[in-house]
Each structure stands twice: as C-alpha cells, then as structure tokens.
Motif scaffolding. Structure first.
Motif, short mmCIF file in Angstrom:
data_model
loop_
_atom_site.label_atom_id
_atom_site.label_comp_id
_atom_site.label_asym_id
_atom_site.label_seq_id
_atom_site.Cartn_x
_atom_site.Cartn_y
_atom_site.Cartn_z
N PRO A 142 0.82 -1.22 0.00
CA PRO A 142 0.00 0.00 0.00
C PRO A 142 0.85 1.27 0.00
O PRO A 142 0.50 2.26 -0.65
CB PRO A 142 -0.82 -0.14 1.29
N HIS A 143 2.00 1.24 0.72
CA HIS A 143 2.90 2.40 0.72
C HIS A 143 3.46 2.65 -0.67
O HIS A 143 3.55 3.80 -1.13
CB HIS A 143 4.04 2.18 1.71
N GLY A 144 3.86 1.58 -1.38
CA GLY A 144 4.38 1.72 -2.73
C GLY A 144 3.34 2.30 -3.68
O GLY A 144 3.66 3.13 -4.54
N VAL A 145 2.09 1.86 -3.54
CA VAL A 145 1.01 2.41 -4.36
C VAL A 145 0.86 3.91 -4.11
O VAL A 145 0.70 4.71 -5.04
CB VAL A 145 -0.32 1.68 -4.07
N GLU A 146 0.95 4.31 -2.83
CA GLU A 146 0.83 5.73 -2.47
C GLU A 146 1.99 6.54 -3.05
O GLU A 146 1.79 7.67 -3.52
CB GLU A 146 0.78 5.88 -0.95
N VAL A 147 3.20 5.98 -3.03
CA VAL A 147 4.36 6.66 -3.63
C VAL A 147 4.11 6.93 -5.11
O VAL A 147 4.38 8.03 -5.62
CB VAL A 147 5.65 5.82 -3.44
#
Length: 342
Positions: A142-147
């Motif tokens: 989810p963090h990578g998607v937000e980045v």
C-alpha cells in the motif's frame, strides 16, 4: 538550399516552429496534429501537410516538454517479468501493449530485477508514469502504491492472486487451475496424484496456489486421495531422474504445472517404458498447440484470459477518471480439455 536541407546538413535539432514554417501553418496547428488533439477540427489535407513536414525534417515532439504542458506523461510503465511466463502470458502482454499504443500511450518496459516492492515503486515513480501495470512478480505494498500516486500515477493496477490496498486489482485464480486439473484426474479414477512444482525462480507465485487448489480438490473428494508435490527443473536430466523413480513413488497421475512441463515429463516417462495413460495419467495447462500434436494428445486446463484490449481500456478509463474506488476484476477463468493422456 531549402530549409529542410539546411537543417539536415547542419544536424541542428528541428523544432515545431520549423515544421510550422515548412507546412505553412501555425505552431498551434502543428501541436494539435502531432499530439492527436481531437478537440480542434483540422482538415485531413492540413494534417497530411504537417506530418509530411515533420517527417521531412526528422522532427519528433519533446515528450518531457509535452508532459510539463499537460501536467502528466503518457507513459504506462510495465515492469518486465524476470520469470519464464510462457506463451499464453506473453501473447496477453503483447496484445496489451498494442492496445495501449493505439490509445496514444507510450509503453515503457522497466527491468526491475533486484528491486523489492517499495524500492521498485520509488524507481518507477522517477519516470512519472501516468499508469503502472504491475505483473505481480514484485509485491507492491500500500505504501508503494501511495508513492506512485503522489508522483502523478493516476492508475496503479496489479496482476496477481491478491489485492493491494489502493490499487485496482486483476486477480488471477491460480488455485482454480490446480483444483480443476485434480478434479478431472479424480474423475478418471486416479487416487495417487503428483503435482509438479517448478524449481525455476519466480514461478512460486503460480505453483504454490495451484498446489493449494489441488489439495483442496482432493480434500473435497474425500479420503483416499493422495497429493504428492514433485520438484522438477525444466531440464531433460531432471525429468529423467524423476521418471527413473516414478514406479517407486506409486503415482497413477500427475498434474504437471503447465503444458511445457507436462511434455518434458511425459517424454521422460515414456523413455522409462511407463504407459500413458495406462500407468500414469498426465494433464498440463495453457492448451498449447504442441500438446495437441503429441501422442497421446495432452489433456490440459485451458485458461481463458481477458483480452489485452480490455485491460488497456481499463487503464485509459482510470487515467481519465482517477477518483473512483479501486476495482477488482477476474483476469481469467479455466476449464479442462480432456484428451488422450488422461
């Protein structure tokens, strides 16, 4: 000496102003034509004149400048798979790339070998793609998607067995393939079933769920069904070694992961004098043409993928309207094709 000859002789970089002068139109018209802008009506003769002038001068639009004007790129980033995905998936991704190109996106394949989920997301974000279609080989978080979204990606789409929060998901039901193969073998009277587990790195994302599906189908069938995982490298020597101890394993059937592994193992079993299907039934998956040319003809699980065109249309829709809730779509269905090997 003409303007185009002077430019070519001097090797200077042609600009849209040069194209406009040669075509006898405004720079705005050049921009509308070469960027395929549909909001402004331009006659076909004028479009031809602009394109001919651009070709004559060797002019191509500056992607970075166009992106600055538009506020985003037209890049759809496809991380390259560093695993042997096979002909079925290769055809799907080729179809996807053609469809995206027809929708005026620039497809960039990104070699992500050695990158983990968040590291890959940061590397991809540097190119400022408008969309990312991740094959699932790299597990996005989810963090990578937000980045990626913060860098300007309007669509992040993952392909794999599970959803990732914040991303649109195309779910591949690999367990269903193993389940259908084993259900078929049980229906043919088989009770001691091997399941090939490829030793090639990266294929665990397919083989693990297929084994789980095989075990679930065996459990549903009731007591007396045995499932035996069979590690196998895609090499003749590995297949020959497995075939040499086949009778000691006491197996009467095998789901061989896919048609390529099935053909490799089937040849080795036949070299050992093991009758197919008399002693061992064999089934693969993918329904490759070569499997139909074998003797006996290979039973298989046919995988019905959504078309690359449909995925490209999803990318385009989400790019145009990025505010919607993440969607889940089933990427494929599967069904058994019964032939002579089982």
């Amino acid at each position: 000496m003409t303007q185009s000859t002077e430019l070519l002789a001097g090797r200077s970089v042609p600009t849209s102003a040069d194209v406009a002068r040669l075509a006898g139109v405004s720079r705005a018209t050049v921009s509308y034509v070469l960027n395929n802008t549909s909001a402004v009506r331009i006659s076909d003769p004028t479009r031809r004149k602009v394109r001919e002038a651009a070709e004559r001068l060797g002019y191509v639009p500056h992607a970075a400048a166009r992106s600055l004007r538009a506020g985003h790129t037209r890049i759809v980033l496809l991380p390259t798979a560093h695993i042997p995905v096979g002909p079925l998936y290769s055809h799907f991704f080729n179809e996807l790339q053609w469809a995206l190109r027809r929708l005026d996106y620039t497809v960039v394949q990104y070699g992500s070998l050695g990158l983990d989920g968040d590291g890959a997301a940061r590397a991809w974000a540097e190119l400022r793609p408008v969309a990312v279609v991740s094959l699932g080989v790299i597990a996005l978080t989810p963090h990578g998607v937000e980045v990626l979204k913060r860098s300007g990606a309007k669509a992040v789409i993952t392909l794999g067995p599970e959803r990732v929060e914040g991303a649109h998901a195309l779910v591949m039901d690999q367990s269903g393939i193993g389940g259908r193969a084993v259900t078929h073998l049980i229906g043919r009277g088989c009770r001691r079933i091997g399941v090939v587990m490829p030793e090639e790195p990266g294929l665990e994302m397919f083989s693990g769920p297929r084994l789980a599906g095989a075990r679930a189908a065996a459990a549903e069938a009731g007591a007396g069904i045995r499932i035996v995982p069979l590690p196998l490298a895609y090499e003749e020597e590995s297949a020959a070694a497995l075939a040499a101890r086949w009778r000691a394993l006491g197996l009467d059937a095998v789901f061989a992961f896919n048609d390529e592994y099935a053909m490799l193992l089937m040849r080795a079993l036949q070299d050992e004098g093991i009758g197919i299907p008399a002693e061992t039934a064999v089934i693969g998956s993918d329904d490759l043409l070569l499997g139909r040319l074998l003797r006996p003809r290979l039973s298989t699980v046919r995988i019905d993928m959504v078309t690359g065109q449909r995925l490209a249309e999803l990318v385009d829709r989400v790019v145009r309207d990025p505010g919607g809730e993440p969607e889940r779509h089933d990427l494929m269905d599967s069904r058994v094709i019964h032939r002579e090997s089982s």
